[in-house]
Design a protein around this motif. Structure first.
Motif, PDB file in Angstrom:
ATOM      1  N   MET A   1       0.815  -1.211   0.000  1.00 17.77           N
ATOM      2  CA  MET A   1       0.000   0.000   0.000  1.00 17.77           C
ATOM      3  C   MET A   1       0.852   1.266   0.000  1.00 17.77           C
ATOM      4  SD  MET A   1      -3.470  -0.821   2.144  1.00 17.77           S
ATOM      5  CE  MET A   1      -2.754  -1.440   3.643  1.00 17.77           C
ATOM      6  N   THR A   2       2.134   1.113   0.159  1.00 22.37           N
ATOM      7  CA  THR A   2       3.031   2.264   0.119  1.00 22.37           C
ATOM      8  C   THR A   2       3.555   2.541  -1.280  1.00 22.37           C
ATOM      9  OG1 THR A   2       4.931   0.875   0.667  1.00 22.37           O
ATOM     10  CG2 THR A   2       3.757   1.901   2.510  1.00 22.37           C
ATOM     11  N   LYS A   3       3.293   1.653  -2.236  1.00 22.58           N
ATOM     12  CA  LYS A   3       3.799   1.833  -3.590  1.00 22.58           C
ATOM     13  C   LYS A   3       3.024   2.925  -4.326  1.00 22.58           C
ATOM     14  CE  LYS A   3       5.574  -2.858  -4.227  1.00 22.58           C
ATOM     15  NZ  LYS A   3       5.481  -4.108  -5.022  1.00 22.58           N
ATOM     16  N   LYS A   4       3.756   3.688  -5.128  1.00 21.65           N
ATOM     17  CA  LYS A   4       3.146   4.765  -5.904  1.00 21.65           C
ATOM     18  C   LYS A   4       2.846   4.283  -7.330  1.00 21.65           C
ATOM     19  CE  LYS A   4       5.952   8.203  -3.455  1.00 21.65           C
ATOM     20  NZ  LYS A   4       6.950   9.293  -3.620  1.00 21.65           N
ATOM     21  N   TRP A   5       1.885   4.961  -7.960  1.00 19.91           N
ATOM     22  CA  TRP A   5       1.618   4.717  -9.372  1.00 19.91           C
ATOM     23  C   TRP A   5       2.888   4.981 -10.164  1.00 19.91           C
ATOM     24  CZ3 TRP A   5       2.026   7.451 -13.891  1.00 19.91           C
ATOM     25  CH2 TRP A   5       1.378   6.905 -14.996  1.00 19.91           C
ATOM     26  N   PRO A   6       3.264   4.151 -11.126  1.00 16.75           N
ATOM     27  CA  PRO A   6       2.469   3.062 -11.722  1.00 16.75           C
ATOM     28  C   PRO A   6       2.786   1.684 -11.142  1.00 16.75           C
ATOM     29  CG  PRO A   6       4.339   3.519 -13.115  1.00 16.75           C
ATOM     30  CD  PRO A   6       4.458   4.454 -11.940  1.00 16.75           C
ATOM     31  N   ASN A   7       3.457   1.632 -10.026  1.00 15.38           N
ATOM     32  CA  ASN A   7       3.852   0.340  -9.444  1.00 15.38           C
ATOM     33  C   ASN A   7       2.844  -0.205  -8.434  1.00 15.38           C
ATOM     34  OD1 ASN A   7       6.397   0.274 -10.829  1.00 15.38           O
ATOM     35  ND2 ASN A   7       7.106   1.852  -9.406  1.00 15.38           N
ATOM     36  N   GLU A  43      -9.343   5.774   7.618  1.00 19.74           N
ATOM     37  CA  GLU A  43      -8.055   5.769   8.326  1.00 19.74           C
ATOM     38  C   GLU A  43      -6.925   5.267   7.428  1.00 19.74           C
ATOM     39  OE1 GLU A  43      -7.455   7.150  11.304  1.00 19.74           O
ATOM     40  OE2 GLU A  43      -9.531   7.811  11.053  1.00 19.74           O
ATOM     41  N   LEU A  44      -7.212   4.262   6.597  1.00 19.90           N
ATOM     42  CA  LEU A  44      -6.199   3.752   5.678  1.00 19.90           C
ATOM     43  C   LEU A  44      -5.764   4.814   4.680  1.00 19.90           C
ATOM     44  CD1 LEU A  44      -7.482   0.142   4.897  1.00 19.90           C
ATOM     45  CD2 LEU A  44      -5.417   0.755   6.170  1.00 19.90           C
ATOM     46  N   LYS A  45      -6.716   5.614   4.194  1.00 23.98           N
ATOM     47  CA  LYS A  45      -6.372   6.645   3.225  1.00 23.98           C
ATOM     48  C   LYS A  45      -5.529   7.753   3.850  1.00 23.98           C
ATOM     49  CE  LYS A  45      -6.668   6.787  -0.221  1.00 23.98           C
ATOM     50  NZ  LYS A  45      -5.527   6.256  -1.023  1.00 23.98           N
ATOM     51  N   LYS A  46      -5.705   7.990   5.140  1.00 22.55           N
ATOM     52  CA  LYS A  46      -4.837   8.945   5.831  1.00 22.55           C
ATOM     53  C   LYS A  46      -3.413   8.405   5.916  1.00 22.55           C
ATOM     54  CE  LYS A  46      -8.492  10.693   8.894  1.00 22.55           C
ATOM     55  NZ  LYS A  46      -8.950  10.721  10.306  1.00 22.55           N
ATOM     56  N   LYS A  47      -3.322   7.111   6.137  1.00 26.14           N
ATOM     57  CA  LYS A  47      -2.022   6.483   6.357  1.00 26.14           C
ATOM     58  C   LYS A  47      -1.326   6.126   5.046  1.00 26.14           C
ATOM     59  CE  LYS A  47       0.091   3.017   9.355  1.00 26.14           C
ATOM     60  NZ  LYS A  47      -0.146   2.026  10.430  1.00 26.14           N
ATOM     61  N   TYR A  48      -2.100   5.752   4.027  1.00 28.62           N
ATOM     62  CA  TYR A  48      -1.542   5.306   2.751  1.00 28.62           C
ATOM     63  C   TYR A  48      -2.149   6.116   1.605  1.00 28.62           C
ATOM     64  CZ  TYR A  48      -0.206   1.325   5.647  1.00 28.62           C
ATOM     65  OH  TYR A  48       0.311   0.532   6.637  1.00 28.62           O
ATOM     66  N   PRO A  49      -1.707   7.356   1.436  1.00 31.30           N
ATOM     67  CA  PRO A  49      -2.335   8.237   0.437  1.00 31.30           C
ATOM     68  C   PRO A  49      -2.137   7.803  -1.006  1.00 31.30           C
ATOM     69  CG  PRO A  49      -0.377   9.268   1.385  1.00 31.30           C
ATOM     70  CD  PRO A  49      -0.646   8.043   2.192  1.00 31.30           C
ATOM     71  N   PHE A  50      -1.157   6.936  -1.284  1.00 35.00           N
ATOM     72  CA  PHE A  50      -0.920   6.483  -2.658  1.00 35.00           C
ATOM     73  C   PHE A  50      -1.734   5.241  -2.999  1.00 35.00           C
ATOM     74  CE2 PHE A  50       3.418   7.999  -1.203  1.00 35.00           C
ATOM     75  CZ  PHE A  50       3.219   9.299  -1.656  1.00 35.00           C
ATOM     76  N   ALA A  51      -2.349   4.637  -2.016  1.00 34.31           N
ATOM     77  CA  ALA A  51      -3.003   3.341  -2.227  1.00 34.31           C
ATOM     78  C   ALA A  51      -4.384   3.481  -2.858  1.00 34.31           C
ATOM     79  CB  ALA A  51      -3.126   2.601  -0.896  1.00 34.31           C
TER      80      ALA A  51
END
Length: 199
Positions: A1-7, A43-51
């Motif tokens: 969940m920490t990976k950024k687009w496009p990965n 809460e997940l979107k706060k913690k993992y904004p790229f997910a």
């Protein structure tokens, strides 16, 4: 969940159960966005904004684990969950420990066979049940779920113990409920906070 687009890729979290994860507050009100699955998403979107995270709710009000298991392949596994949450114990009192155990084991086995990470939930309160009374109905189902999590080495959110501790400390579980068997936003927050420990 920490990976950024496009990965990165889409993560599917599936919540399977009865009226509580479905978002029923005071029946017939369904407060989807304040229910614990969507509190978790928030809460997940706060913690993992790229997910990219999908919350998929396959819960049905009034259902128990037998009917949940019957539609498990077609309604749950078809979504290809990365993580599956199972929450049926509150309604499983109507079918008893043995039948519910059989249904839970079938669902867990099917999920694990498909490589799905599984998290089991013990029951949230019913105000008709005294949580401080040893070996009450909810505690019996809670203990069975704990044993299943140990047997299959899967995740556990012990909602029952959290609410039991609240009742012991302040005799105020009713403050966490929108009606006798449905938590309010504050009650859902108890569950969502415990789920977030996994993330």
């Amino acid at each position: 969940m920490t990976k950024k687009w496009p990965n990165n890729r889409t993560i599917n979290l599936v919540f399977h159960g009865h009226s509580v994860p479905a978002g029923y507050f005071k029946t017939p009100i369904v407060n989807t966005l304040k229910s614990y699955p969507f509190q978790v998403l928030n809460e997940l979107k706060k913690k993992y904004p790229f997910a990219v995270i999908n919350i998929i709710n396959t819960s049905i009000g009034g259902e128990n684990s037998i009917s949940g298991e019957e539609r498990f392949k077609s309604h749950v596994l078809t979504h290809k969950p990365d993580v599956l949450f199972i929450d049926y114990a509150l309604n499983d009192r109507r079918i008893g420990l043995e039948k519910s155990k059989k249904a839970w084991k079938k669902m867990i086995n099917q999920a694990l066979k498909d490589g799905v990470k599984v998290i089991l939930l013990t029951p949230s309160p019913d105000l008709k049940i005294d949580l401080t009374k040893a070996d009450n109905e909810l505690e019996q189902h809670s203990n069975q779920i704990i044993k299943l999590s140990q047997e299959y080495e899967v995740g556990l959110v012990d909602s029952y113990s959290l609410f039991k501790e609240i009742q012991k400390n302040c005799d105020c579980v009713a403050d966490y409920m929108s009606q006798g068997n449905h938590p309010n936003e504050k009650g859902h927050s108890v569950i969502s906070t415990a789920i977030m420990d996994f993330f």
